[in-house]
Design a protein around this motif. Structure first.
Motif, PDB file in Angstrom:
ATOM      1  N   TYR A 116       7.293   0.919   1.687  1.00 29.91           N
ATOM      2  CA  TYR A 116       6.490   1.223   2.864  1.00 29.91           C
ATOM      3  C   TYR A 116       5.258   1.992   2.408  1.00 29.91           C
ATOM      4  CZ  TYR A 116      10.681   0.047   5.554  1.00 29.91           C
ATOM      5  OH  TYR A 116      11.758  -0.608   6.093  1.00 29.91           O
ATOM      6  N   PHE A 117       4.198   1.872   3.175  1.00 30.39           N
ATOM      7  CA  PHE A 117       2.968   2.558   2.792  1.00 30.39           C
ATOM      8  C   PHE A 117       3.138   4.073   2.773  1.00 30.39           C
ATOM      9  CE2 PHE A 117       0.727  -1.404   3.162  1.00 30.39           C
ATOM     10  CZ  PHE A 117      -0.359  -1.235   2.315  1.00 30.39           C
ATOM     11  N   PHE A 118       3.970   4.611   3.670  1.00 29.18           N
ATOM     12  CA  PHE A 118       4.133   6.065   3.670  1.00 29.18           C
ATOM     13  C   PHE A 118       4.771   6.525   2.367  1.00 29.18           C
ATOM     14  CE2 PHE A 118       8.479   5.226   5.061  1.00 29.18           C
ATOM     15  CZ  PHE A 118       9.207   6.296   4.559  1.00 29.18           C
ATOM     16  N   GLU A 119       5.623   5.685   1.762  1.00 27.42           N
ATOM     17  CA  GLU A 119       6.215   6.011   0.470  1.00 27.42           C
ATOM     18  C   GLU A 119       5.145   5.997  -0.616  1.00 27.42           C
ATOM     19  OE1 GLU A 119      10.705   4.143   0.832  1.00 27.42           O
ATOM     20  OE2 GLU A 119       9.014   2.789   0.432  1.00 27.42           O
ATOM     21  N   GLY A 120       4.313   4.948  -0.611  1.00 28.42           N
ATOM     22  CA  GLY A 120       3.258   4.854  -1.616  1.00 28.42           C
ATOM     23  C   GLY A 120       2.272   5.998  -1.532  1.00 28.42           C
ATOM     24  N   SER A 121       1.917   6.399  -0.307  1.00 25.99           N
ATOM     25  CA  SER A 121       0.982   7.521  -0.137  1.00 25.99           C
ATOM     26  C   SER A 121       1.574   8.826  -0.667  1.00 25.99           C
ATOM     27  CB  SER A 121       0.616   7.678   1.340  1.00 25.99           C
ATOM     28  OG  SER A 121      -0.025   6.523   1.833  1.00 25.99           O
ATOM     29  N   LEU A 122       2.886   8.998  -0.501  1.00 22.38           N
ATOM     30  CA  LEU A 122       3.539  10.211  -1.010  1.00 22.38           C
ATOM     31  C   LEU A 122       3.570  10.244  -2.532  1.00 22.38           C
ATOM     32  CD1 LEU A 122       6.470  10.626   1.536  1.00 22.38           C
ATOM     33  CD2 LEU A 122       4.504  12.135   1.249  1.00 22.38           C
TER      34      LEU A 122
END
Length: 504
Positions: A116-122
């Protein structure tokens, strides 16, 4: 439904031998939930070797490296995880998944974990904070920018990729026998019906529709503020404040103006990553689907989320007598992004179910008409395989926190007493301020292994981390009162780990 005898046997064979399962998550999560980080970490390292789930477990290792080991250990792992994540984004989250033969005939666990993008951003956020801890502000700036760019592209990316996947699937369906599947217009109606009926409990709670994590905006803005880049800082702080309406962020916006005007006072910020993010679970549904052959009752298994929220380590945090504010509920962000993927997840489940139905019905027709015993055996094998494959894709990053909290204190207010940080009344950490610069800690990395980190091999790093994955009891951190400081705390199951991100 017209299938050749050869295709029936082939489908049964493929179904039997392409059954996919997640053999790692339950064991690792059980160890992690029991605070047995050493076992969880060792098994995570082993799980990374599985190419299908390499992205998931490399990200998990990176999250553990940062939160429980410190930024010095996490950068190489986070780098590897980001490379894998970028490859998934480039190849497309959805198009390949819809074409995947194993997923159509078995389940979504046959598809490599896309994330998920939220994982990549983290990944980029934790790298940025790690570089701040190293004193490498140039690389920290790069990673903060990447974290913000990644989350801003998320909504547009989903809109384009979902449309691309739908068009590709439509073209594929137009070439097939119309009896093989549900018409796209009918399927879209069924998807809406399933979402409204079976997912109303979580989607009524959707918060982050634009998929912006305010923690990333805020911590980026804070970094640029402390680095003197006020024009860049203010835009990020405004974005974070617009989402959260946080008093701390509003105070920092005022602090920015004070520093722009030469008014300098020194502060300490406390960042708390608390609890465990909401997890996926399985949802069995049995809808009636309108197919060209008539109304058909089917059953399949879908992923859902375990409620609206994850698990908190402590309900309430205080620094002194002041409450510490929540600025991000990461579980709600997960829910918002999960909703973006759900229509395609349901589409895959429908295609899989109807494909299996076509196979079994054709076997019955051919077997009855031509009296072929071998076909009956193949039909039995296919039925067993299809039943065994009925499982949802519940893979997700379970090592992430449920929420992020922040607080800010003025250093000069604690000349004669420590700043006590508590969780539900339990003392977690004391911040002790030192006025004499000559007595301030000269290096925020007190672990001697940090200084030799760059020369460590991967195996040596893992060994050190495994030994360091132990909860820290109530402790005192010495901070210089003449500098700005950032302290990080990770809390779960009533235990904590902590370290200094910025300080002299």
């Amino acid at each position: 439904m017209h299938l050749s005898l050869r295709s029936i046997f082939l489908s049964a064979f493929v179904a039997l031998f392409f059954i996919a399962c997640d053999i790692h998550s339950a064991y690792i999560n059980n160890a992690y939930d029991a605070n047995n980080f050493q076992t969880a970490y060792k098994k995570t390292l082993s799980a990374e070797k599985d190419k299908t789930d390499a992205l998931l477990w490399t990200m998990q290792e990176g999250y553990l490296d940062f939160s429980w080991g410190g930024g010095y250990y996490s950068i190489p792992t986070l780098d590897r995880a980001e490379e894998l994540f970028n490859a998934r984004v480039k190849s497309g989250f959805f198009v390949g998944a819809l074409e995947n033969v194993g997923a159509t005939l078995t389940n979504d666990l046959a598809i490599p974990y896309t994330g998920y993008f939220f994982e990549g951003s983290l990944l980029n956020l934790y790298k940025a904070l790690s570089f701040v801890q190293l004193g490498d502000y140039a690389d920290a700036r790069v990673e903060f920018n990447r974290a913000n760019d990644r989350q801003r592209m998320a909504s547009d990316y989903y809109a384009k990729e979902i449309r691309k996947a739908q068009l590709k699937q439509l073209q594929k369906e137009q070439k097939k026998d119309k009896q093989d599947t549900i018409t796209p217009s009918t399927r879209d109606k069924e998807i809406v019906s399933i979402i409204n009926k079976d997912y109303s409990n979580i989607f009524g709670f959707e918060v982050y529709k634009n998929l912006i994590n305010p923690s990333i905006s805020y911590l980026s803005g804070l970094f640029f503020l402390l680095d003197g880049d006020y024009s860049k800082s203010i835009d990020l702080l405004k974005e974070a404040y617009g989402i959260t309406k946080s008093g701390v962020i509003l105070d920092d916006m005022q602090l920015l103006e004070d520093r722009r005007n030469g008014k300098i006072k020194r502060y300490t910020w406390v960042i708390i990553d608390d609890g465990d993010i909401v997890r996926k679970a399985s949802l069995s549904i049995s809808p009636l689907l309108f197919t060209p052959g008539g109304l058909v009752g089917v059953s399949f298994v879908l992923p859902t989320l375990q409620g609206r929220d994850g698990k908190n380590a402590f309900s309430n945090y205080k620094i002194g007598d002041r409450n510490i504010e929540v600025i991000t509920n990461l579980s709600s962000l997960f829910i918002s992004e999960f909703k973006k993927q759900l229509p395609l997840i349901i589409t895959r489940a429908m295609i899989s179910t109807i494909s299996k139905l076509a196979i079994t019905q054709s076997m019955q027709i051919v077997g009855n008409n031509q009296n072929i015993p071998l076909l009956s055996i193949a039909g039995s094998l296919a039925t067993i395989a299809f039943q065994a494959s009925a499982s949802a894709d519940t893979r997700s990053s379970t090592f992430l926190p449920n929420r992020t909290l922040v607080a800010r204190i003025l250093n000069s207010n604690f000349k004669s007493s420590d700043a006590n940080i508590t969780g539900d009344g339990i003392l977690l950490l004391k911040l002790h301020f030192i006025d004499d610069a000559s007595k301030c800690p000269s290096d925020v990395s007190l672990d001697k292994n940090f200084k030799n980190f760059k020369s460590l091999k991967q195996g040596e790093k893992n060994k050190i981390l495994i030994n360091n994955f132990k909860a820290k009891k109530s402790d005192t951190l010495n901070l210089c009162s003449k500098t700005d400081n950032i302290v990080y705390i990770r809390a779960k199951n009533h235990i904590t780990n902590h370290f200094i991100i910025k300080g002299d």
